[in-house]
Scaffold this motif. Structure first.
Motif, PDB file in Angstrom:
ATOM      1  N   GLU A  46       0.831  -1.210   0.000  1.00  0.00           N
ATOM      2  CA  GLU A  46       0.000   0.000   0.000  1.00  0.00           C
ATOM      3  C   GLU A  46       0.865   1.259   0.000  1.00  0.00           C
ATOM      4  OE1 GLU A  46      -4.312  -0.990   1.777  1.00  0.00           O
ATOM      5  OE2 GLU A  46      -2.731  -0.819   3.291  1.00  0.00           O
ATOM      6  N   MET A  47       1.950   1.239   0.743  1.00  0.00           N
ATOM      7  CA  MET A  47       2.846   2.396   0.752  1.00  0.00           C
ATOM      8  C   MET A  47       3.414   2.657  -0.648  1.00  0.00           C
ATOM      9  SD  MET A  47       2.849   3.632   3.817  1.00  0.00           S
ATOM     10  CE  MET A  47       4.312   4.639   3.843  1.00  0.00           C
ATOM     11  N   PHE A  48       3.829   1.601  -1.318  1.00  0.00           N
ATOM     12  CA  PHE A  48       4.386   1.767  -2.662  1.00  0.00           C
ATOM     13  C   PHE A  48       3.333   2.238  -3.660  1.00  0.00           C
ATOM     14  CE2 PHE A  48       7.967  -1.263  -1.545  1.00  0.00           C
ATOM     15  CZ  PHE A  48       8.930  -0.276  -1.533  1.00  0.00           C
ATOM     16  N   ILE A  49       2.134   1.693  -3.599  1.00  0.00           N
ATOM     17  CA  ILE A  49       1.087   2.084  -4.548  1.00  0.00           C
ATOM     18  C   ILE A  49       0.694   3.537  -4.336  1.00  0.00           C
ATOM     19  CG2 ILE A  49      -1.352   1.728  -5.165  1.00  0.00           C
ATOM     20  CD1 ILE A  49       0.589  -0.255  -6.480  1.00  0.00           C
ATOM     21  N   LEU A  50       0.561   3.947  -3.084  1.00  0.00           N
ATOM     22  CA  LEU A  50       0.244   5.350  -2.814  1.00  0.00           C
ATOM     23  C   LEU A  50       1.388   6.252  -3.267  1.00  0.00           C
ATOM     24  CD1 LEU A  50      -1.510   4.952   0.646  1.00  0.00           C
ATOM     25  CD2 LEU A  50      -2.585   5.340  -1.590  1.00  0.00           C
ATOM     26  N   GLY A  51       2.620   5.814  -3.078  1.00  0.00           N
ATOM     27  CA  GLY A  51       3.771   6.562  -3.574  1.00  0.00           C
ATOM     28  C   GLY A  51       3.795   6.617  -5.095  1.00  0.00           C
ATOM     29  N   LEU A  52       3.450   5.514  -5.719  1.00  0.00           N
ATOM     30  CA  LEU A  52       3.375   5.464  -7.178  1.00  0.00           C
ATOM     31  C   LEU A  52       2.348   6.471  -7.687  1.00  0.00           C
ATOM     32  CD1 LEU A  52       4.238   3.906  -9.782  1.00  0.00           C
ATOM     33  CD2 LEU A  52       2.366   2.331  -9.299  1.00  0.00           C
ATOM     34  N   GLN A  53       1.219   6.523  -7.016  1.00  0.00           N
ATOM     35  CA  GLN A  53       0.157   7.453  -7.387  1.00  0.00           C
ATOM     36  C   GLN A  53       0.614   8.912  -7.260  1.00  0.00           C
ATOM     37  OE1 GLN A  53      -3.322   7.140  -4.866  1.00  0.00           O
ATOM     38  NE2 GLN A  53      -4.665   7.643  -6.569  1.00  0.00           N
ATOM     39  N   ARG A  54       1.424   9.203  -6.256  1.00  0.00           N
ATOM     40  CA  ARG A  54       1.937  10.569  -6.031  1.00  0.00           C
ATOM     41  C   ARG A  54       3.109  10.918  -6.943  1.00  0.00           C
ATOM     42  NH1 ARG A  54       1.831   9.037  -0.543  1.00  0.00           N
ATOM     43  NH2 ARG A  54       4.072   8.704  -0.697  1.00  0.00           N
ATOM     44  N   GLY A  55       3.721   9.912  -7.562  1.00  0.00           N
ATOM     45  CA  GLY A  55       4.882  10.166  -8.409  1.00  0.00           C
ATOM     46  C   GLY A  55       6.204   9.922  -7.701  1.00  0.00           C
ATOM     47  N   ASP A  56       6.154   9.331  -6.512  1.00  0.00           N
ATOM     48  CA  ASP A  56       7.379   9.101  -5.748  1.00  0.00           C
ATOM     49  C   ASP A  56       8.334   8.107  -6.402  1.00  0.00           C
ATOM     50  OD1 ASP A  56       6.209  10.777  -3.905  1.00  0.00           O
ATOM     51  OD2 ASP A  56       5.801   9.204  -2.427  1.00  0.00           O
ATOM     52  N   LEU A  57       7.836   7.300  -7.324  1.00  0.00           N
ATOM     53  CA  LEU A  57       8.697   6.305  -7.984  1.00  0.00           C
ATOM     54  C   LEU A  57       9.096   6.722  -9.394  1.00  0.00           C
ATOM     55  CD1 LEU A  57       6.900   3.046  -6.782  1.00  0.00           C
ATOM     56  CD2 LEU A  57       8.937   4.118  -5.845  1.00  0.00           C
ATOM     57  N   ASP A  58       8.849   7.966  -9.751  1.00  0.00           N
ATOM     58  CA  ASP A  58       9.190   8.437 -11.094  1.00  0.00           C
ATOM     59  C   ASP A  58      10.684   8.367 -11.370  1.00  0.00           C
ATOM     60  OD1 ASP A  58       6.521   8.891 -11.515  1.00  0.00           O
ATOM     61  OD2 ASP A  58       6.654  11.084 -11.425  1.00  0.00           O
ATOM     62  N   TRP A  59      11.502   8.328 -10.326  1.00  0.00           N
ATOM     63  CA  TRP A  59      12.944   8.211 -10.515  1.00  0.00           C
ATOM     64  C   TRP A  59      13.312   6.954 -11.288  1.00  0.00           C
ATOM     65  CZ3 TRP A  59      15.262   3.922  -8.449  1.00  0.00           C
ATOM     66  CH2 TRP A  59      14.563   3.233  -7.454  1.00  0.00           C
ATOM     67  N   ARG A  60      12.455   5.939 -11.289  1.00  0.00           N
ATOM     68  CA  ARG A  60      12.730   4.714 -12.041  1.00  0.00           C
ATOM     69  C   ARG A  60      12.821   5.000 -13.536  1.00  0.00           C
ATOM     70  NH1 ARG A  60      15.043   0.437 -10.767  1.00  0.00           N
ATOM     71  NH2 ARG A  60      13.959  -0.601 -12.449  1.00  0.00           N
ATOM     72  N   GLU A  61      12.153   6.033 -14.017  1.00  0.00           N
ATOM     73  CA  GLU A  61      12.232   6.389 -15.436  1.00  0.00           C
ATOM     74  C   GLU A  61      13.655   6.758 -15.833  1.00  0.00           C
ATOM     75  OE1 GLU A  61       9.861   5.964 -17.730  1.00  0.00           O
ATOM     76  OE2 GLU A  61       8.599   5.162 -16.135  1.00  0.00           O
ATOM     77  N   MET A  62      14.408   7.362 -14.916  1.00  0.00           N
ATOM     78  CA  MET A  62      15.809   7.692 -15.191  1.00  0.00           C
ATOM     79  C   MET A  62      16.635   6.415 -15.353  1.00  0.00           C
ATOM     80  SD  MET A  62      16.595  11.063 -12.887  1.00  0.00           S
ATOM     81  CE  MET A  62      16.269  10.244 -11.337  1.00  0.00           C
ATOM     82  N   VAL A  63      16.298   5.391 -14.587  1.00  0.00           N
ATOM     83  CA  VAL A  63      17.002   4.120 -14.696  1.00  0.00           C
ATOM     84  C   VAL A  63      16.812   3.552 -16.102  1.00  0.00           C
ATOM     85  CG1 VAL A  63      17.081   1.725 -13.879  1.00  0.00           C
ATOM     86  CG2 VAL A  63      16.855   3.607 -12.241  1.00  0.00           C
ATOM     87  N   HIS A  64      15.588   3.651 -16.614  1.00  0.00           N
ATOM     88  CA  HIS A  64      15.314   3.142 -17.963  1.00  0.00           C
ATOM     89  C   HIS A  64      16.099   3.898 -19.013  1.00  0.00           C
ATOM     90  CE1 HIS A  64      12.214   0.287 -16.925  1.00  0.00           C
ATOM     91  NE2 HIS A  64      11.608   1.205 -16.183  1.00  0.00           N
ATOM     92  N   SER A  65      16.174   5.205 -18.893  1.00  0.00           N
ATOM     93  CA  SER A  65      16.881   5.995 -19.914  1.00  0.00           C
ATOM     94  C   SER A  65      18.373   5.683 -19.916  1.00  0.00           C
ATOM     95  CB  SER A  65      16.631   7.494 -19.711  1.00  0.00           C
ATOM     96  OG  SER A  65      17.191   7.920 -18.493  1.00  0.00           O
ATOM     97  N   LYS A  66      18.933   5.288 -18.782  1.00  0.00           N
ATOM     98  CA  LYS A  66      20.366   4.963 -18.708  1.00  0.00           C
ATOM     99  C   LYS A  66      20.665   3.555 -19.188  1.00  0.00           C
ATOM    100  CE  LYS A  66      21.490   8.129 -15.002  1.00  0.00           C
ATOM    101  NZ  LYS A  66      21.986   8.281 -13.643  1.00  0.00           N
TER     102      LYS A  66
END
Length: 137
Positions: free
Chosen positions: A114-134
């Protein structure tokens, strides 16, 4: 985001309930699951899920390979702490190890999921997009 779902047999119903509760968040992402868990989620929620092999046929390994190649951004692995199957324990540990190596968030219970899903909803995991670009060639 690419989200992987795995659940021990005694936790599959809880996973379905979780996905039903957070369907509005999950439907915005690409979802992957081992066969039985994924089929239960899809049948009960209508969410589109890429089904991998069943757990015993190598589905865990398929998810681990995707984690190793940074193709998974979040893992929800609902575990049964009372399991007596050493093979299940070994697979769970291997998935956690892959997540640790690749810095992929992993939840092994309802509270952390639940913590991760709520964070995902807020954009807290958007940093993963940088991992993809690298990691793209």
């Amino acid at each position: 985001m690419n989200i992987a779902f795995l659940a021990h047999d005694k936790k599959k119903e809880l996973m379905v309930q979780f996905c039903t509760a957070y369907k509005s968040v999950l439907q915005k992402h690409s979802l992957y699951a081992t066969a039985t868990t994924g089929r239960l989620i899809a049948d009960n929620t209508g969410l589109p899920i890429t089904l991998l092999l069943s757990h015993k046929q190598g589905g865990h390994q398929q998810i681990n390979a995707r984690i190793a190649y940074n193709e998974i951004d979040l893992v929800l692995l609902f575990t049964d702490p009372n399991t007596t199957d050493p093979w299940d324990d070994a697979q769970m540990i291997e998935t956690i190890r892959h997540c640790d190596k690749q810095n992929v968030p992993i939840a092994t219970n309802l509270a952390s999921a639940e913590m991760f899903i709520l964070g995902l909803q807020r954009g807290d995991l958007d940093w993963r997009e940088m991992v993809h670009s690298k990691t793209r060639f």
